[in-house]
Design a protein around this motif. Structure first.
Motif, mmCIF file in Angstrom:
data_model
loop_
_atom_site.group_PDB
_atom_site.id
_atom_site.type_symbol
_atom_site.label_atom_id
_atom_site.label_comp_id
_atom_site.label_asym_id
_atom_site.label_seq_id
_atom_site.Cartn_x
_atom_site.Cartn_y
_atom_site.Cartn_z
ATOM 1 N N GLU A 27 -4.983 -4.075 -3.351
ATOM 2 C CA GLU A 27 -3.662 -3.820 -2.775
ATOM 3 C C GLU A 27 -2.813 -3.029 -3.772
ATOM 4 N N LEU A 28 -2.150 -2.018 -3.241
ATOM 5 C CA LEU A 28 -1.311 -1.134 -4.065
ATOM 6 C C LEU A 28 0.128 -1.218 -3.567
ATOM 7 N N LYS A 29 1.059 -0.840 -4.435
ATOM 8 C CA LYS A 29 2.447 -0.760 -3.957
ATOM 9 C C LYS A 29 3.148 0.410 -4.636
ATOM 10 N N ALA A 30 4.104 0.990 -3.927
ATOM 11 C CA ALA A 30 4.841 2.123 -4.479
ATOM 12 C C ALA A 30 6.219 2.182 -3.838
ATOM 13 N N ARG A 31 7.180 2.716 -4.590
ATOM 14 C CA ARG A 31 8.530 2.884 -4.042
ATOM 15 C C ARG A 31 8.578 4.171 -3.230
ATOM 16 N N ILE A 32 9.253 4.112 -2.092
ATOM 17 C CA ILE A 32 9.436 5.312 -1.278
ATOM 18 C C ILE A 32 10.563 6.143 -1.905
ATOM 19 N N ALA A 33 10.228 7.380 -2.285
ATOM 20 C CA ALA A 33 11.203 8.229 -2.977
ATOM 21 C C ALA A 33 12.008 9.089 -1.998
ATOM 22 N N ASP A 34 11.398 9.481 -0.874
ATOM 23 C CA ASP A 34 12.101 10.315 0.094
ATOM 24 C C ASP A 34 11.379 10.248 1.441
ATOM 25 N N VAL A 48 -1.350 -3.903 -7.433
ATOM 26 C CA VAL A 48 -0.510 -5.108 -7.385
ATOM 27 C C VAL A 48 -0.969 -6.126 -8.433
ATOM 28 N N LYS A 49 -2.297 -6.291 -8.610
ATOM 29 C CA LYS A 49 -2.801 -7.306 -9.539
ATOM 30 C C LYS A 49 -2.533 -6.982 -10.998
ATOM 31 N N THR A 50 -2.721 -5.708 -11.379
ATOM 32 C CA THR A 50 -2.660 -5.382 -12.815
ATOM 33 C C THR A 50 -1.426 -4.582 -13.214
ATOM 34 N N GLY A 51 -0.741 -3.982 -12.206
ATOM 35 C CA GLY A 51 0.422 -3.149 -12.528
ATOM 36 C C GLY A 51 0.038 -1.770 -13.057
ATOM 37 N N LYS A 52 -1.282 -1.456 -13.049
ATOM 38 C CA LYS A 52 -1.719 -0.137 -13.543
ATOM 39 C C LYS A 52 -1.649 0.900 -12.423
ATOM 40 N N VAL A 53 -1.449 2.157 -12.827
ATOM 41 C CA VAL A 53 -1.353 3.240 -11.842
ATOM 42 C C VAL A 53 -2.707 3.462 -11.182
ATOM 43 N N LYS A 54 -2.688 3.693 -9.869
ATOM 44 C CA LYS A 54 -3.912 3.983 -9.114
ATOM 45 C C LYS A 54 -3.867 5.455 -8.714
ATOM 46 N N ARG A 55 -4.923 6.168 -8.996
ATOM 47 C CA ARG A 55 -4.960 7.585 -8.660
ATOM 48 C C ARG A 55 -5.405 7.770 -7.208
ATOM 49 N N LEU A 56 -4.631 8.519 -6.456
ATOM 50 C CA LEU A 56 -5.006 8.833 -5.074
ATOM 51 C C LEU A 56 -5.438 10.289 -5.008
ATOM 52 N N TYR A 57 -6.177 10.633 -3.967
ATOM 53 C CA TYR A 57 -6.657 12.002 -3.797
ATOM 54 C C TYR A 57 -6.245 12.524 -2.427
ATOM 55 N N ALA A 58 -6.039 13.832 -2.331
ATOM 56 C CA ALA A 58 -5.707 14.438 -1.039
ATOM 57 C C ALA A 58 -6.821 14.097 -0.049
ATOM 58 N N GLY A 59 -6.419 13.667 1.148
ATOM 59 C CA GLY A 59 -7.416 13.300 2.163
ATOM 60 C C GLY A 59 -7.673 11.803 2.239
ATOM 61 N N ASP A 60 -7.248 11.032 1.218
ATOM 62 C CA ASP A 60 -7.426 9.570 1.284
ATOM 63 C C ASP A 60 -6.696 9.024 2.507
ATOM 64 N N GLU A 61 -7.371 8.146 3.250
ATOM 65 C CA GLU A 61 -6.690 7.478 4.381
ATOM 66 C C GLU A 61 -6.213 6.117 3.903
ATOM 67 N N LEU A 62 -4.990 5.754 4.263
ATOM 68 C CA LEU A 62 -4.401 4.497 3.801
ATOM 69 C C LEU A 62 -3.964 3.632 4.978
ATOM 70 N N SER A 63 -4.174 2.317 4.841
ATOM 71 C CA SER A 63 -3.542 1.342 5.753
ATOM 72 C C SER A 63 -2.317 0.872 4.988
ATOM 73 N N ALA A 64 -1.140 1.064 5.584
ATOM 74 C CA ALA A 64 0.091 0.776 4.838
ATOM 75 C C ALA A 64 1.012 -0.125 5.646
ATOM 76 N N TYR A 65 1.879 -0.841 4.934
ATOM 77 C CA TYR A 65 2.949 -1.555 5.645
ATOM 78 C C TYR A 65 4.165 -1.658 4.739
ATOM 79 N N TYR A 66 5.329 -1.809 5.365
ATOM 80 C CA TYR A 66 6.569 -2.065 4.639
ATOM 81 C C TYR A 66 7.244 -3.219 5.369
ATOM 82 N N ILE A 67 8.107 -3.919 4.655
ATOM 83 C CA ILE A 67 8.695 -5.136 5.215
ATOM 84 C C ILE A 67 10.158 -4.869 5.558
#
Length: 219
Positions: A27-34, A48-67
């Motif tokens: 699980e990853l989390k990020a602040r929405i900038a715009d 979420v577990k380690t607080g380390k940055v996760k590298r994403l690549y163009a074309g990655d498909e994500l399942s996302a949610y916000y509360i």
């Protein structure tokens, strides 16, 4: 309560829809900038577990949610379109259409009619296969042979076969309680289950399926 689009400064939680099981579980989390007309810009996501940055690549498909208010989770599927250098490096995501956002309150999960294969284990002796009648983020109902000895309040371990629109098939496993058993006019009984132990990751697979199925039924 209307569905609301994600807003600046909200936290977006996400998982990469990856063939790699380990990566897909993370699980990853990020602040929405715009939030722009067609894009949502987020800061670089952190694990979420380690607080380390996760590298994403163009074309990655994500399942996302916000509360949003009242702890409502708003799920959608998106993909990484690219990156933008601002003061910080930002990730450019495809903005979801309003009607493709699935609003999930814990007591009000979307349910869809679907015939999926399910394996059910009530005890070492009582193990069987069935087909779902409907599927939702809070529970499912399925049909099985009438002669299988099951009753209300039984607990079961289940494995559900979940096919996605992209051709990928996954298993969702969970523990559930049998809340209702209804005899039908055929040789089958209809069993209603409520999830009692399911991880967010497994639930998200089911919600993603429901959400694709709902779009398919609308067409």
């Amino acid at each position: 309560m209307p569905v609301l689009l994600p807003k600046v400064n909200q936290i977006l939680y996400m998982q990469v829809n990856s063939i790699d099981e380990e990566e897909a579980k993370e699980e990853l989390k990020a602040r929405i900038a715009d939030v722009l007309d067609e894009h949502v810009l987020i800061e670089l996501p952190l694990r979420v577990k380690t607080g380390k940055v996760k590298r994403l690549y163009a074309g990655d498909e994500l399942s996302a949610y916000y509360i949003t208010e009242g702890g409502v989770k708003n799920y959608f599927i998106t993909s990484v379109l690219g990156f933008r250098e601002d003061v910080l490096k930002l990730v450019v995501l495809k903005k979801p259409e309003l009607e493709s956002i699935t609003k999930v309150q814990r007591r009000n999960f979307l349910r869809v009619p679907a015939e999926l294969e399910i394996a059910v284990k009530v005890s070492e002796i009582v193990q069987f296969m069935g087909y779902t009648d409907d599927v939702g983020g809070g529970g499912i109902s399925f049909l099985c042979e009438k002669n299988i000895p099951i009753q209300v309040k039984n607990e079961a371990s289940c494995w559900l076969l979940v096919p996605f629109k992209n051709g990928k098939v996954e298993h969702a496993n969970f523990k559930a309680e049998l809340v209702r058993v209804k005899q039908t006019e055929t040789e089958q009984q209809l069993v209603m289950l409520r999830f009692i132990d399911i991880s967010d990751r497994e639930r998200q697979k089911i919600i993603k399926y429901c959400f694709e199925r709902q779009l398919e039924l609308r067409k």
